[in-house]
Scaffold this motif. Structure first.
Motif, PDB file in Angstrom:
ATOM      1  N   LEU A 118       0.832  -1.195   0.000  1.00  0.00           N
ATOM      2  CA  LEU A 118       0.000   0.000   0.000  1.00  0.00           C
ATOM      3  C   LEU A 118       0.871   1.252   0.000  1.00  0.00           C
ATOM      4  O   LEU A 118       1.608   1.511   0.951  1.00  0.00           O
ATOM      5  N   TYR A 119       0.775   2.036  -1.067  1.00  0.00           N
ATOM      6  CA  TYR A 119       1.569   3.253  -1.207  1.00  0.00           C
ATOM      7  C   TYR A 119       0.655   4.477  -1.173  1.00  0.00           C
ATOM      8  O   TYR A 119      -0.263   4.601  -1.993  1.00  0.00           O
ATOM      9  N   GLY A 120       0.901   5.382  -0.238  1.00  0.00           N
ATOM     10  CA  GLY A 120       0.116   6.601  -0.133  1.00  0.00           C
ATOM     11  C   GLY A 120       0.906   7.789  -0.649  1.00  0.00           C
ATOM     12  O   GLY A 120       2.001   8.079  -0.151  1.00  0.00           O
ATOM     13  N   LEU A 121       0.370   8.490  -1.657  1.00  0.00           N
ATOM     14  CA  LEU A 121       1.057   9.657  -2.216  1.00  0.00           C
ATOM     15  C   LEU A 121       0.856  10.863  -1.300  1.00  0.00           C
ATOM     16  O   LEU A 121      -0.266  11.195  -0.937  1.00  0.00           O
ATOM     17  N   SER A 122       1.966  11.504  -0.941  1.00  0.00           N
ATOM     18  CA  SER A 122       1.910  12.674  -0.072  1.00  0.00           C
ATOM     19  C   SER A 122       3.157  13.517  -0.302  1.00  0.00           C
ATOM     20  O   SER A 122       4.255  12.963  -0.478  1.00  0.00           O
ATOM     21  N   PRO A 123       3.023  14.858  -0.297  1.00  0.00           N
ATOM     22  CA  PRO A 123       4.217  15.702  -0.411  1.00  0.00           C
ATOM     23  C   PRO A 123       5.219  15.445   0.717  1.00  0.00           C
ATOM     24  O   PRO A 123       6.409  15.734   0.580  1.00  0.00           O
ATOM     25  N   ARG A 124       4.722  14.889   1.821  1.00  0.00           N
ATOM     26  CA  ARG A 124       5.588  14.599   2.967  1.00  0.00           C
ATOM     27  C   ARG A 124       5.955  13.116   3.046  1.00  0.00           C
ATOM     28  O   ARG A 124       6.363  12.619   4.090  1.00  0.00           O
ATOM     29  N   GLY A 125       5.826  12.425   1.935  1.00  0.00           N
ATOM     30  CA  GLY A 125       6.128  10.998   1.927  1.00  0.00           C
ATOM     31  C   GLY A 125       7.542  10.690   2.367  1.00  0.00           C
ATOM     32  O   GLY A 125       8.484  11.432   2.071  1.00  0.00           O
ATOM     33  N   LYS A 126       7.705   9.571   3.050  1.00  0.00           N
ATOM     34  CA  LYS A 126       9.021   9.211   3.593  1.00  0.00           C
ATOM     35  C   LYS A 126       9.991   8.791   2.497  1.00  0.00           C
ATOM     36  O   LYS A 126      11.205   8.983   2.619  1.00  0.00           O
TER      37      LYS A 126
END
Length: 270
Positions: free
Chosen positions: A196-204
């Protein structure tokens, strides 16, 4: 094909086409409107949804012969002049091609997941209520080989007329389901072996560093708000690297980049 000419906008045979924009908001009791030649090609060739009828501007009929040859044999084809067609729809239909389709019975997300192949790529949308974005994401999903799209209950209906149009018919081709609860969906996907990959500008992690090992799901949230923090905490968060001073893309653009990246990883693995 035996076209039926319509001269009266109130002809009961074209009642499902009346006042299209108002009924976009009010609902169509299990029906949807598809518009444009390209979309009709997908509707008729994919056969995921039943087509009830077509309403065509008389001047467009000769150029639709190949498209209509794909339609069900007994489907009514209604033909009207420009003024009559516009009076039926309630506004100017510049494409001159409309169809009424019937929605399928809703499929449970778990059932859809169980039908997917071993290395499926799935798109998950959470809180995306903009029809343009939903349509564009479906188009991107089709372009890069996603096996399905799952939306949460707060996202808009992909069978809304504008979403279908923006998707250029991809909504009518790619299997989709609606999940009542995003957390429950994450549980269901994890049990079935999805990364499960969540796209976020703050992604690790940088999206370019992702190593796809099997089934994968890309999760996207609404612009501005993004995915809920509680949900992000249980996903592998990834970001798309950008120039300094800018931190985000339109969600549809982000989906194209992310889908392309994971599709390329699948090619290299194969």
């Amino acid at each position: 094909m035996n076209p039926v000419h319509i001269a009266d906008p109130q002809d009961p045979r074209v009642a499902p086409y009346l006042d299209i924009r108002e009924r976009d908001l009010a609902g169509r009791q299990g029906r949807f409107v598809a518009e444009g030649k390209v979309v009709l090609n997908v509707l008729f060739s994919a056969r995921r949804f039943a087509a009830e009828s077509v309403l065509v501007l008389e001047s467009r009929l000769p150029g639709l012969a190949a498209t209509l040859a794909l339609a069900p044999a007994n489907m009514p084809v209604y033909v009207a002049s420009g003024p009559v067609m516009d009076a039926i729809a309630g506004f100017h239909i510049h494409r001159g091609v409309l169809a009424i389709g019937r929605k399928r019975a809703p499929q449970a997300p778990e059932e859809l997941l169980d039908e997917l192949p071993e290395r499926a790529l799935v798109v998950v949308l959470v809180g995306i209520a903009n029809h343009d974005n939903v349509g564009a994401i479906f188009r991107n999903a089709a372009a890069f080989g996603a096996a399905a799209v799952i939306l949460d209950a707060s996202s808009c209906d992909p069978l809304y007329r504008k979403a279908i149009r923006v998707s250029v018919g991809a909504v009518l081709k790619i299997p989709f389901a609606v999940a009542d609860d995003a957390d429950g969906l994450a549980d269901a996907m994890a049990r079935r072996g999805f990364e499960l990959y969540g796209l976020s500008p703050r992604g690790k992690a940088d999206l370019r560093d992702v190593e796809r090992r099997g089934r994968a799901a890309l999760w996207f949230g609404a612009e501005g708000e993004g995915l809920p923090e509680k949900l992000l905490a249980r996903l592998n968060t990834v970001r798309i690297a950008m120039a300094g001073g800018f931190d985000s893309l339109n969600v549809a653009a982000a989906s194209a980049i992310a889908l392309h990246q994971l599709a390329e990883l699948e090619k290299s693995a194969g």
